[in-house]
Write an enzyme that holds these catalytic residues in place. Structure first.
Site, PDB file in Angstrom:
ATOM      1  N   ASP A  34      70.179  93.662 -32.976  1.00  0.00           N
ATOM      2  CA  ASP A  34      71.633  93.808 -33.109  1.00  0.00           C
ATOM      3  C   ASP A  34      72.007  94.803 -34.212  1.00  0.00           C
ATOM      4  O   ASP A  34      72.682  94.443 -35.191  1.00  0.00           O
ATOM      5  CB  ASP A  34      72.304  92.470 -33.409  1.00  0.00           C
ATOM      6  CG  ASP A  34      72.027  91.408 -32.367  1.00  0.00           C
ATOM      7  OD1 ASP A  34      71.887  91.770 -31.189  1.00  0.00           O
ATOM      8  OD2 ASP A  34      71.946  90.227 -32.728  1.00  0.00           O
ATOM      9  N   GLU A 200      78.108  89.620 -23.644  1.00  0.00           N
ATOM     10  CA  GLU A 200      78.304  89.452 -25.082  1.00  0.00           C
ATOM     11  C   GLU A 200      78.259  90.813 -25.776  1.00  0.00           C
ATOM     12  O   GLU A 200      78.097  91.855 -25.137  1.00  0.00           O
ATOM     13  CB  GLU A 200      77.231  88.536 -25.660  1.00  0.00           C
ATOM     14  CG  GLU A 200      75.808  89.027 -25.453  1.00  0.00           C
ATOM     15  CD  GLU A 200      74.763  88.009 -25.879  1.00  0.00           C
ATOM     16  OE1 GLU A 200      75.148  86.889 -26.266  1.00  0.00           O
ATOM     17  OE2 GLU A 200      73.564  88.339 -25.827  1.00  0.00           O
TER      18      GLU A 200
END
Length: 321
Positions: A34, A200
């Site tokens: 991420d 997401e």
């Protein structure tokens, strides 16, 4: 740490056959999950924040490195009183009114008891971060969304927070003028009603007349023990709109709230499961899509995900890497 390997001719051919360029080079500390990328105004140093180690971060002189680990952004964890406040996920680094903001998620894997927090710094140097706790964006089992994966978007001085993971997918909420607290109720931007609603990691970017909503779709993790069916793994999709707050559609015109989404990047060659993306305007390469991925020649473990990036071509009106 791993260094990106030289691209073999067979791998390059496979990448081109699928229509995707291979990731740009990365040297130094290239293992990330991420990633979020930002450049310091004073000296143009690149900083890259990532999940783990209470938000790990590194710095470099260019997007390709060499990346040097700085350490933990919040070594004492978050002041948010939720499970996971000593872990911290999915950072989003932004400049707000001359200060550096990093939004982070507090949760535990698969839980809807979540909140989006904020830390700020004037320099991004180690030890300079102040934790401000929750932005007021939080979720529990009573909510339609999961309040993680925050992404702040500045639309001409008006701030919005895009967020969400599974459940009813991607939401947006207006923020106050300091971008520190939520200002009003949230609303849905993207939803895939099929399967497990595996959407997401939203990231909004404006180019020309369009607002582009990038997001990750599919199964992100645990590839070393149980890989999903081919095509069900992480990939990066996009919808666009002429408004920052509604009307997002894919290339075929399907609404992003009705399962729409055009693939920007997916598994190809030795690149597997790209996602956790953001977009950065690089002074050398222009708009750049950055993300994490698994290099199948190294292995599938979550701890072996690598930092990838590709220049984006918007000339068709849709992002191509």
């Amino acid at each position: 740490m791993h260094l990106m390997k030289a691209v073999r001719p067979a791998v390059l051919f496979a990448a081109l056959a699928h229509g995707y360029a291979n990731p740009g080079t990365c040297s130094g500390a290239c293992n990330v999950h991420d990633p979020s990328l930002i450049q310091r105004s004073s000296d143009k140093t690149y900083f890259r924040f990532s999940t783990g180690n209470k938000i790990s971060y590194a710095k470099a002189s260019s997007i390709s490195g060499p990346w040097t680990t700085v350490g933990s952004m919040l070594p004492s964890g978050s002041s948010i009183d939720l499970a996971g406040n000593d872990d911290l996920w999915a950072p989003d680094a932004q400049i707000v009114n001359g200060a550096y903001h990093v939004y982070y998620s507090v949760s535990s894997f698969g839980s809807q008891n979540s909140a989006i927090g904020l830390a700020t710094s004037a320099t991004m140097e180690s030890g300079s971060w102040t934790d401000h706790g929750s932005t007021g964006i939080a979720s529990s089992s009573s909510k339609a969304y999961n309040a993680i994966d925050g992404n702040l978007f500045n639309d001409g001085g008006t701030y919005y927070m895009n967020f969400g993971s599974f459940w009813h997918d991607i939401y947006q909420a207006p923020m106050n003028s300091a971008a520190t607290k939520v200002a009003s109720s949230s609303y849905n931007l993207a939803y895939d009603s099929s399967g497990t609603h595996a959407v997401e990691g939203a990231y909004m970017y404006k180019y020309g007349n369009y607002y582009y909503l990038f997001y990750s779709a599919g199964i992100c993790c645990g590839y070393d023990t149980s890989r999903p069916a081919s095509g069900a793994e992480y990939k990066i999709k996009v919808c666009r709109s002429t408004s920052a707050t509604s009307g997002f559609v894919d290339k075929s015109g399907t609404a992003c709230t009705s399962g729409g989404g055009t693939v920007v990047l997916e598994s190809h060659g030795t690149v597997y499961g790209p996602g956790g993306q953001g977009v950065f305007t690089d002074p050398t390469y222009g708009p750049v899509l950055y993300y994490h991925y698994v290099d199948t020649t190294i292995g599938y473990a979550d701890g072996q995900k690598l930092f990838g990036w590709n220049a984006i071509d918007f000339s068709s009106g849709w992002p191509v890497v």
